[in-house]
Design an enzyme around this catalytic site. Structure first.
Site, PDB file in Angstrom:
ATOM      1  N   ASP A 119     -18.118  35.663  24.881  1.00 52.13           N
ATOM      2  CA  ASP A 119     -19.087  34.723  25.376  1.00 52.13           C
ATOM      3  C   ASP A 119     -19.778  33.910  26.010  1.00 52.13           C
ATOM      4  OD1 ASP A 119     -21.923  34.873  23.660  1.00 52.13           O
ATOM      5  OD2 ASP A 119     -21.417  36.266  22.222  1.00 52.13           O
ATOM      6  N   SER A 161     -26.249  41.874  18.596  1.00 54.04           N
ATOM      7  CA  SER A 161     -25.245  41.296  18.376  1.00 54.04           C
ATOM      8  C   SER A 161     -25.089  39.970  16.995  1.00 54.04           C
ATOM      9  CB  SER A 161     -25.629  39.509  19.473  1.00 54.04           C
ATOM     10  OG  SER A 161     -25.515  39.837  20.584  1.00 54.04           O
ATOM     11  N   HIS A 207     -25.575  30.887  22.919  1.00 57.60           N
ATOM     12  CA  HIS A 207     -25.191  32.466  21.863  1.00 57.60           C
ATOM     13  C   HIS A 207     -24.192  32.606  21.861  1.00 57.60           C
ATOM     14  CE1 HIS A 207     -24.832  37.264  21.576  1.00 57.60           C
ATOM     15  NE2 HIS A 207     -26.057  37.082  21.474  1.00 57.60           N
TER      16      HIS A 207
END
Length: 616
Positions: free
Chosen positions: A119, A512, A191
């Site tokens: 990520d 996600s 994120h």
């Protein structure tokens, strides 16, 4: 052995190298190496190369050295360069993972299990990723954006930080010193931190009277921070927009390999969380990432998790069927004035044969009537647009590259020259890579799942609205173009409370989120199966079978379906299913055996989940 040095380059290779040499940036390329070639390649300055699997070679080098490197390769894969992966955007209660945290006789929290997060990085200073004594739960961080001079598992790509260094940085921070002088890795986009919290936040702090406890609060993390795609890679994919979370497959592959190598070194089960997907890639499972994923199928205690994407309503996919030879179908493409270049693919089934007619907004008609031609450039006089058409055989793909495509309605007419099946699927890039008004006018919401989606070592989940148990239109939908039931399950994905780097919280929704819930849930299964030695020889196939078997299937829907696969993720349901099987088992037969059809074909042992095939 003497090298048969490559003196001739194909037109595509020459164009690639010519383009690449305009940029002084690092890239990864892949190809098929000659025996002994690796040592030769590694002797080239500013170059590092490793064999990933079979004939897949990762090479980290400056673009100015590509010609020197490529003479040692049998081929340079230019087509692989065109895929750009993006994050799936944006909760745990609905999966019933919390029930397992304090369940008598089970008490599953993911202890002893590693979760690999590929990520944007992680805020390692957040107490949710630390134990009660302040030590880190992150065993390694690989930061591809910080280039070091030491090879990491034989590849010089990025910089690695171990738990000792992370603990030193945490201690420095507690003393009021700068922790980033020790471990300079940060999560600027946030994120990775947000999703890691859904997977395994410890519930250590209160945020407006709310705790964030992940699905597997006892797991430990391996974090790979990806290097964003360079301008070169975006240009090769026809992307002219500035996108912060765009990544090339070679770097993702390197991150996958790194996480697997760490888990092998530590001899622990691993759940790999991959919140990335693309619309432009080989959809037969023959793309670079899925080939490597398939290589991992035979590895015990390893599974990869991804989401179905957020492309359900993005109008970047169209599909249909041509009923007979001689018939045709029209794809109407509306192009935004700010689009610039646009690359897209049309997939079909063997042994169908097609030709293509293109009609520009001004009415100019051009027919590509020779599908055997691997490459042809078409010039549109009034628009000033150039279009290249590639018929890729035997992969049954038409690649269309539009340069300086002007605003208006473009028509791409598929003509069925020889039709047996007749189905076709067209994909534009992900919405965030497109100008706002670019879309198919005759778009479809079916088969909108992103790639990867086909590998046997991969589990794909969609997302639903847990507040009213309803389908979410934006979630990617199945099935694959080959009819595989993907997504396998769905998980809650709307309005999740997540961690922010530096402290505080935010609200996330999307694929996600659901994939993070599933990743944490699978860590609980690995703890029960491997760490607690109930099924120590468990494989990805087995995990998928257990999850499908335990999924909750509301009576209002028919299953499997394109939205939710086999049902809603339900960890408690998985263990209830296991208990019922255990109660009825005869002798000491493995629980997995009850969920599968097993047989031998000569010397090959085959196990197929009963939930996937119906044997009458």
């Amino acid at each position: 052995m003497e090298f048969d040095y490559k003196q001739e380059y194909s037109k595509a290779e020459n164009e690639f190298i010519k383009t690449a040499e305009k940029y002084d940036v690092y890239v990864l390329i892949y190809g098929q190496e000659y025996p002994d070639a690796l040592s030769k390649i590694n002797s080239i300055p500013e170059t590092s190369a490793i064999i990933v699997q079979d004939t897949i070679v990762l090479i980290y080098t400056k673009t100015s050295r590509l010609r020197e490197v490529s003479k040692y390769l049998k081929s340079v894969s230019v087509t692989q360069m065109e895929s750009i992966y993006t994050l799936m955007g944006s909760p745990v209660e609905e999966s019933k993972a919390y029930v397992m945290h304090n369940k008598p006789y089970l008490y599953l929290r993911g202890k002893g299990v590693l979760v690999g997060v590929i990520d944007t990085g992680i805020d390692y200073l957040n107490k949710e990723f630390q134990y009660e004594d302040g030590s880190t739960r992150i065993v390694r961080i690989l930061d591809q954006t910080i280039q070091g001079d030491k090879p990491i598992y034989d590849l010089k790509l990025g910089t690695e930080f171990n738990d000792k260094e992370i603990n030193e940085a945490i201690a420095a921070n507690q003393r009021g010193e700068d922790p980033y002088k020790i471990v300079p890795s940060k999560d600027e986009l946030g994120h990775g931190t947000a999703m890691a919290g859904i997977i395994g936040a410890r519930g250590a702090q209160s945020y407006d009277n709310q705790n964030i406890t992940g699905a597997a609060p006892g797991c430990e993390f391996i974090v790979a921070k990806l290097k964003p795609a360079s301008k070169l890679k975006l240009d090769l994919a026809g992307v002219k927009r500035n996108v912060a979370d765009a990544y090339s497959p070679e770097y993702i592959l390197a991150a996958l390999r790194y996480i697997v190598r760490v888990s092998e070194e530590l001899k622990r089960p691993i759940v790999i969380y991959l919140p990335l997907g693309t619309c432009i890639a080989n959809r037969e499972g023959q793309n670079m990432l899925e080939l490597y994923m398939d290589y991992l199928v035979g590895r015990k205690g390893t599974i990869i998790v991804t989401g179905a994407g957020n492309q359900g309503m993005d109008e970047n996919h169209a599909q249909g069927r041509i009923e007979k030879s001689g018939a045709n179908a029209t794809l109407e493409l509306k192009v935004d004035k700010d689009q610039g270049d646009l690359f897209f693919n049309i997939h079909y089934k063997v042994p169908d044969k097609y030709s293509l007619i293109i009609v520009s907004p001004s009415g100019q008609v051009v027919q590509e009537s020779n599908p055997k031609s691997l490459e042809k450039e078409i010039k549109f006089i009034y628009e000033g647009t150039k279009i290249q058409v590639f018929f890729e055989e035997p992969r049954s793909t038409i690649k269309i590259k539009c340069f300086n495509i002007v605003e208006g309605i473009w028509k791409f007419v598929l003509v069925g020259n020889d039709i047996i099946d007749g189905r076709y699927w067209a994909y534009l890039p992900q919405r965030k890579l497109l100008a706002p008004g670019t879309k198919f006018l005759n778009s479809s919401t079916e088969s909108t799942i992103t790639v990867p989606n086909k590998s046997a070592s991969l589990m794909v989940c969609s997302y639903y609205n847990q507040s009213n148990e309803s389908i979410v239109a934006t979630s990617g939908k199945g099935y694959t173009i080959f009819g595989d039931i993907v997504p396998q399950v769905t998980a809650a994905g709307i309005n999740a409370l997540v961690l922010k780097p530096g402290g505080g919280t935010a609200i996330f929704s999307g694929a996600s989120v659901a994939a993070a819930v599933l990743a944490g849930a699978l860590a609980l299964i690995f703890e029960w199966a491997i760490v607690k030695e109930n099924i120590p020889g468990i494989y990805a196939y087995d995990i998928k079978t257990l999850v499908i078997q335990g999924a909750r299937r509301p009576k209002a829907y028919k299953f499997p379906n394109i939205d939710w696969g086999y049902g809603i993720l339900d960890i408690e349901g998985i263990f209830n299913s296991l208990r019922s099987l255990e109660d009825t088992n005869m002798g000491n037969r493995n629980i997995i055996d009850e969920l599968c059809i097993e047989y031998k074909l000569e010397k090959t042992y085959i196990r197929i989940p009963k939930t996937i095939f119906n044997f009458e």
